[in-house]
Scaffold this active site. Structure first.
Site, mmCIF file in Angstrom:
data_model
loop_
_atom_site.group_PDB
_atom_site.id
_atom_site.type_symbol
_atom_site.label_atom_id
_atom_site.label_comp_id
_atom_site.label_asym_id
_atom_site.label_seq_id
_atom_site.Cartn_x
_atom_site.Cartn_y
_atom_site.Cartn_z
ATOM 1 C CG HIS A 193 4.489 48.634 6.634
ATOM 2 N ND1 HIS A 193 5.266 47.977 5.713
ATOM 3 C CD2 HIS A 193 5.271 49.624 7.147
ATOM 4 C CE1 HIS A 193 6.469 48.525 5.670
ATOM 5 N NE2 HIS A 193 6.504 49.520 6.534
ATOM 6 C CB SER A 200 8.042 50.169 10.735
ATOM 7 O OG SER A 200 8.118 49.233 9.687
#
Length: 432
Positions: free
Chosen positions: A372, A287
């Site tokens: 997340h 990410s």
């Protein structure tokens, strides 16, 4: 003079169109309107789409003001419920407290294509709320209804592959928001056997993906993005698949901003991949850290740190600033990042650990991290020099992060994050 007359005529025409639209709204909410809702709603949607931008703003203002609950009626009903809190009084209070515009939106939604029209209306509304706070209640009504209509029970998970309709593939290219897809060859590589793409669809928008995620099937947790999006890379063999790495997630419908879609998508995809390939042992992400550079430039502040941690944070920041002569722009290039000595890169990595491991839990923390971590992932590993694209260097000095999705622990990690605690690996915790 002629120009003045033309402008006056245009204004009169626009005002007439707005009045007609508001009349349609009232007709749709009437008893007679309920019986003829499809015809009236179709006219309403057509009139709204034809309004110029400034008149759409006026429409939202009138919708917010004229289709709100009656304050006096709500007050009297609330007092009656307070005096006698029975079911009848509660039902009446609930009915009176609901803005009439919610029922208006429900009746528009009954129109074939009505759901898509409401999503488009909200997209137009979202662009105004920041400058017009009086529209916040109207925005809350849109969000409330869309969150109900787009809850996970209504969503359909579909795999996107090279045999999917061309119109869908074109939308994947257009809406990719994290790592740009460079044409059809690039897309074809991202749909090879060692890659997966899954999207959520809604029955009322069968040809419109709501959100999609791209996955790489790998032998190990990835440390950089370039190999994953290299369109010339050779596909891996199936016997090498041990890790599923989510490397991009993109929303396709701006009008659904704030409606929870991505968290359910990742979990559903992980479960689907586990059923298809039981040998997969690790589910993770690679990410971006889009707010890291901005935070560092603003002083790298973390509130409420114990003295020892605050000193380590300050020391790491001093090392990085000394290395670039107090000017962070000097390390905002690929060559400069590659040239950093190990001690400075270690200090930069420690700063990223503080940013994600502490600041992420605070208001205004990194949006990708909050997504997340709130979704139940664990902060697992930082990867220097992982994204050397212009965007990656600008936003995070090339740093990327792996979040680990342990399917047995996502609920406990989510609960931990709601308490302001970040689930993280021992290696990253030791850097704080």
């Amino acid at each position: 003079m002629l120009d003045g007359l033309k402008n006056a005529a245009r204004k009169a025409s626009r005002d007439h169109a707005l009045r007609g639209l508001l009349i349609d709204c009232k007709r749709l909410l009437s008893e007679r309107g309920e019986a003829n809702s499809v015809t009236i709603a179709r006219d309403l949607v057509t009139r709204f789409a034809a309004l110029p931008d400034d008149q759409q703003g006026s429409f939202f203002e009138r919708l917010s003001r004229d289709f709100s609950p009656d304050p006096q009626a709500v007050l009297q009903s609330a007092q009656a419920y307070a005096d006698e809190p029975n079911a009848s009084n509660l039902v009446r209070l609930t009915h009176l407290a609901e803005p009439p515009r919610q029922e208006l939106l429900r009746r528009i939604n009954r129109l074939p294509g009505g759901t898509s029209s409401i999503v488009a209306m909200r997209r137009a509304l979202l662009g105004r709320v920041a400058k017009q706070p009086e529209l916040q209640a109207l925005e809350a009504d849109f969000l409330h209804l869309l969150s109900s209509w787009f809850n996970p029970g209504f969503l359909q998970l579909q795999r996107v592959d090279w045999n999917s309709p061309a119109q869908l593939l074109e939308q994947i290219i257009r809406h990719e928001a994290v790592h740009e897809i460079d044409g059809w060859d690039d897309l074809r590589r991202r749909l090879q056997p060692d890659r997966r793409c899954f999207a959520f669809f809604h029955p009322q928008l069968p040809d419109e993906p709501l959100i999609f995620v791209e996955v790489a099937l790998l032998p190990a947790m990835p440390a950089s993005i370039a190999p994953l999006i290299d369109k010339r890379a050779e596909p891996l063999r199936a016997n090498q698949f041990k890790v599923a790495a989510f490397y991009s997630i993109s929303n396709c419908q701006p009008g659904l901003k704030g409606v929870s879609l991505g968290n359910f998508l990742i979990k559903r995809v992980a479960e689907e991949l586990k059923r298809e390939m039981p040998q997969l042992k690790t589910f993770c992400t690679l990410s971006p850290i889009p707010g890291f550079a901005r935070w560092l430039r603003a002083g790298a502040l973390c509130e409420g740190l114990p003295k020892s941690r605050a000193e380590r944070l300050d020391a790491a920041r001093a090392v990085v600033l000394d290395a670039c002569g107090q000017d962070l722009d000097r390390i905002a290039s690929v060559a400069a990042l590659r040239a950093l000595v190990p001690d400075v890169m270690q200090a930069l990595t420690r700063l990223a650990a503080f940013y994600l491991g502490v600041h992420a839990a605070a208001n205004g923390g990194d949006p990708v991290a909050r997504f997340h971590l709130d979704n139940g992932a664990r902060l697992e590993r930082l990867n220097p020099l992982a994204d050397l694209s212009a965007k990656g260097v600008k936003q995070s000095f090339g740093m990327m992060v792996n979040y680990l999705y342990d399917l047995q622990k996502v609920e406990s990690h989510h609960e931990q994050f709601t308490r302001g605690e970040v689930a993280q690996s021992r290696a990253l915790a030791s850097m704080l």
